[in-house]
Design an enzyme around this catalytic site. Structure first.
Site: not given
Length: 286
Positions: A97, A129, A196, A226, A268
């Site tokens: 990303c 990440e 983000c 998330n 996702s």
């Protein structure tokens, strides 16, 4: 008649959409494509792409591959992965990303300019990440998962604080406040809000969505960080919220005596999966 609304703000974020598009384009060319780790934290979407020929591998398996194509998913990877690919003549299809890529560069630049400072990352230990971010500092960065972990920092040394892109803003700000209150006057403290916004903005939006309905079905893979955060938010606003991975997990008893159902999900969660859940309810309530 039951009314069902699918949340427009739910579903793949920009980074995941791009990664899946790249995978589909390469698979359409008919070549074997490997993906380092699940392309997205959603079992159903992984299965769909597996059926099209995407082969999921881990880092150990990658060491034994040569002269193949490997897709790096949106989460990003540490420098060692790129070095391995070069040694083994592996072609990298880089779907990191852009937000994560930018963050990796910032952390590397900061580390290179002051290697003795503490680079701190607010994130989930072991998350793909975070591993990619820590890798920019020769694995010296300190990862703090929750507010309580902030006490293990050395407040007599410089601190540069960053965040995993999908963490919550509230806890990040609590950590900043604590460090500001405890940092020595001789030390430098800088924080960088690297969360983000496409993800952060989903918290208030999903809370509003959850409050509008009698029943909430939150569709997300069990591995999604998330998803855990967003479901918790839904449940706090509307206790009649259930997390499911697929349509077959819907208990039709949940649907009795409700007029409106809201279907939402994580960054996702594919749209087609939320639509399948809607169709499952409609088929079974006639």
């Amino acid at each position: 008649m039951i009314q069902i609304e699918i949340d427009n703000g739910s579903g793949f974020c920009f980074g995941v959409t791009t990664a899946i598009k790249k995978a589909e384009e390469k698979l359409a060319e008919g070549e074997t494509l490997y993906c380092l780790g699940d392309i997205v934290h959603n079992g159903m979407e992984v299965e769909r792409l597996h059926d099209r020929g995407l082969v999921t591998i881990d880092h150990e398996q990658m060491k034994n591959l040569h002269h193949v194509k490997v897709l790096l998913r949106a989460h990003g990877e540490p420098p060692e992965t790129y070095e391995l690919a070069q040694r083994n003549h592996i072609e990298i299809i880089d779907a990191t990303c852009p937000v994560v890529l930018q963050l990796q560069k910032r952390i590397k630049k900061q580390y290179d300019s002051n290697p003795s400072a503490q680079i701190v990352i607010f994130g989930k230990k072991g998350h793909a990440e975070v591993l990619g971010l820590v890798g920019q500092t020769q694995n010296k960065a300190i990862v703090i998962e929750k507010f309580e972990d902030v006490t293990k920092l050395d407040f007599n040394r410089d601190i540069y604080l960053y965040s995993q892109t999908t963490k919550g803003l509230d806890e990040f700000h609590r950590i900043i406040d604590y460090i500001q209150d405890h940092i020595s006057k001789k030390s430098v403290f800088q924080s960088f809000d690297t969360i983000c916004r496409q993800v952060a903005n989903r918290m208030p939006n999903i809370a509003t969505f959850a409050s509008r309905h009698d029943l909430i079905l939150f569709v997300a893979g069990k591995k999604s960080s998330n998803g855990k955060v967003l479901f918790k938010e839904c449940h706090s606003v509307n206790p009649n919220s259930f997390q499911i991975e697929r349509a077959e997990e819907i208990d039709m008893n949940w649907v009795t005596n409700v007029n409106t159902i809201g279907i939402c999900g994580a960054t996702s969660t594919p749209k087609w999966l939320m639509e399948e859940c809607r169709d499952y309810i409609l088929r079974n309530t006639k």
